[in-house]
Design an enzyme around this catalytic site. Sequence first.
Site, PDB file in Angstrom:
ATOM      1  N   ASP A 171     -11.291   2.164   3.634  1.00  0.00           N
ATOM      2  CA  ASP A 171     -11.576   0.659   3.540  1.00  0.00           C
ATOM      3  C   ASP A 171     -12.875   0.164   3.233  1.00  0.00           C
ATOM      4  OD1 ASP A 171      -9.297  -0.973   3.775  1.00  0.00           O
ATOM      5  OD2 ASP A 171      -9.275  -0.857   5.853  1.00  0.00           O
ATOM      6  N   LYS A 194       0.976  -1.073  -0.083  1.00  0.00           N
ATOM      7  CA  LYS A 194      -0.018   0.157   0.177  1.00  0.00           C
ATOM      8  C   LYS A 194       0.796   1.108  -0.003  1.00  0.00           C
ATOM      9  CE  LYS A 194      -3.802  -2.442   2.007  1.00  0.00           C
ATOM     10  NZ  LYS A 194      -4.553  -2.756   3.116  1.00  0.00           N
ATOM     11  N   GLN A 198      -4.977  -1.787   9.341  1.00  0.00           N
ATOM     12  CA  GLN A 198      -5.043  -3.239   9.071  1.00  0.00           C
ATOM     13  C   GLN A 198      -5.317  -4.400   9.849  1.00  0.00           C
ATOM     14  OE1 GLN A 198      -3.686  -3.449   5.806  1.00  0.00           O
ATOM     15  NE2 GLN A 198      -3.735  -5.507   5.694  1.00  0.00           N
TER      16      GLN A 198
HETATM   17  N1  L34 Z   1      -8.077  -2.831   7.025  1.00  0.00           N
HETATM   18  N2  L34 Z   1      -7.193  -4.866   6.607  1.00  0.00           N
HETATM   19  C1  L34 Z   1      -7.853  -3.735   6.126  1.00  0.00           C
HETATM   20  N3  L34 Z   1      -8.044  -3.492   4.744  1.00  0.00           N
HETATM   21  C2  L34 Z   1      -7.583  -4.578   3.836  1.00  0.00           C
HETATM   22  O1  L34 Z   1      -7.744  -4.008   2.591  1.00  0.00           O
HETATM   23  C3  L34 Z   1      -7.094  -5.540   4.027  1.00  0.00           C
HETATM   24  N4  L34 Z   1      -6.728  -6.458   3.361  1.00  0.00           N
HETATM   25  C4  L34 Z   1      -6.639  -7.850   3.612  1.00  0.00           C
HETATM   26  C5  L34 Z   1      -6.250  -8.114   4.845  1.00  0.00           C
HETATM   27  N5  L34 Z   1      -6.378  -7.175   5.937  1.00  0.00           N
HETATM   28  C6  L34 Z   1      -7.040  -5.945   5.299  1.00  0.00           C
HETATM   29  C7  L34 Z   1      -5.510  -6.272   2.262  1.00  0.00           C
HETATM   30  O2  L34 Z   1      -5.163  -5.294   2.072  1.00  0.00           O
HETATM   31  C8  L34 Z   1      -5.995  -8.512   2.398  1.00  0.00           C
HETATM   32  N6  L34 Z   1      -5.001  -7.617   1.744  1.00  0.00           N
HETATM   33  C9  L34 Z   1      -4.260  -7.721   0.832  1.00  0.00           C
HETATM   34  C10 L34 Z   1      -3.582  -6.765   0.277  1.00  0.00           C
HETATM   35  C11 L34 Z   1      -2.705  -6.730  -0.683  1.00  0.00           C
HETATM   36  C12 L34 Z   1      -2.408  -8.062  -1.280  1.00  0.00           C
HETATM   37  C13 L34 Z   1      -3.136  -9.081  -0.783  1.00  0.00           C
HETATM   38  C14 L34 Z   1      -4.025  -8.907   0.064  1.00  0.00           C
HETATM   39  C15 L34 Z   1      -1.471  -8.072  -2.355  1.00  0.00           C
HETATM   40  O3  L34 Z   1      -0.596  -7.150  -2.589  1.00  0.00           O
HETATM   41  N7  L34 Z   1      -0.968  -9.464  -2.850  1.00  0.00           N
HETATM   42  C16 L34 Z   1      -0.159  -9.679  -3.732  1.00  0.00           C
HETATM   43  C17 L34 Z   1       0.928 -10.514  -3.223  1.00  0.00           C
HETATM   44  C18 L34 Z   1       1.497 -10.192  -2.186  1.00  0.00           C
HETATM   45  C19 L34 Z   1       2.568 -10.906  -1.017  1.00  0.00           C
HETATM   46  O4  L34 Z   1       3.753 -11.307  -1.905  1.00  0.00           O
HETATM   47  O5  L34 Z   1       2.130 -11.557  -0.174  1.00  0.00           O
HETATM   48  C20 L34 Z   1      -0.651 -10.381  -4.953  1.00  0.00           C
HETATM   49  O6  L34 Z   1      -0.118 -10.338  -6.100  1.00  0.00           O
HETATM   50  O7  L34 Z   1      -1.988 -11.110  -4.609  1.00  0.00           O
END
Ligand code: L34
Length: 296
Positions: free
Chosen positions: A121, A54, A98
């Site tokens: 969010d 983020k 988060q």
């Molecule tokens: N308050 N909590 C709040 N807001 C959110 O919107 C989230 N979420 C979920 C968990 N808790 C939260 C997220 O941000 C899940 N989540 C999230 C954010 C980013 C990614 C996955 C989940 C992401 O960037 N995923 C990448 C890989 C990241 C890695 O290497 O672990 C992808 O390509 O899927």
Amino acid sequence: MAAKLIDGKKVASELKVQIREDVENWVEAGHRRPFLKVLQVGNDPASSTYIAAKTRACKEVGIDTDTTHLPDTVSAKELKNVIQSFNEDDSIDGILVQLPLPSHLSAHAVIESIDHRKDVDGFHPMNVGRLSVDQPTFKSCTPAGIFELFKYYSIPTKGKHAVVVGASNIVGTPMAIMLSRENSSGKATTTICHKFTKDITQHTISADILVVAAGQPNLIKAEMVKEGAVVIDVGINRVADETSEKGYKLTGDCDYESLKEKVSWITPVPGGVGPMTVTMLMKNTLLAAKKSIYPD
Ligand code: L34
């Protein structure tokens, strides 16, 4: 049939270019740069990864951000006071706490203590309620990101049977709301499956659009889906993998390899829904800065 790939990473970078332009126009018009405040409680390693993503995205689109880090021993009262100070700080446009939180803290209470006008969010009951009745609102980032993917790839939802597996407050529930509403977004006939659903396959097999957000690796296998379905895999599970540098690999809730021979469209993990979630947060933060949803 071989599935076509829904490339969330690519769509996210294209959208970020647009958002960056919008941010720069806003700033050039004489406004303060949008500011996102992130709050992390404790040291969950996945949370740290997501917050880093983020922060990077903010940099890419020109949104200012910083993260306040509190120990996992923080009391509910202390946390509430910190959030209150962010609510009152006019230099903060968006607040994100988060999740998950340490078990002694109530996510409901924490989310409700955030000023709904800064709830980028889209988790505050005010915003979820407005979503349910088709009023302008901060849409939860993951469902909003999935709808952007439908739009980008011209995947229709109107009149389709959509099945959502998982009923979490973050993804499953707002996704089902957005899919089901007649007047905006989805217009789909929508089924929600959760842990009390007796026979998940009975539902998934008839899905034209299947959104899986259950947090269970390999829950959905080829025999559970209809030929030609659209599959959105929201799962992001860390499974042990000694051959990888980090000691784990990421996998979704769907058996990607077998599904991709049967369905029409599918999102990969990583590189599917995750980057879209982060991008929609940028969009919501700009909306908050512009006071587009809640004018003064
Ligand atoms: N308050 N909590 C709040 N807001 C959110 O919107 C989230 N979420 C979920 C968990 N808790 C939260 C997220 O941000 C899940 N989540 C999230 C954010 C980013 C990614 C996955 C989940 C992401 O960037 N995923 C990448 C890989 C990241 C890695 O290497 O672990 C992808 O390509 O899927």
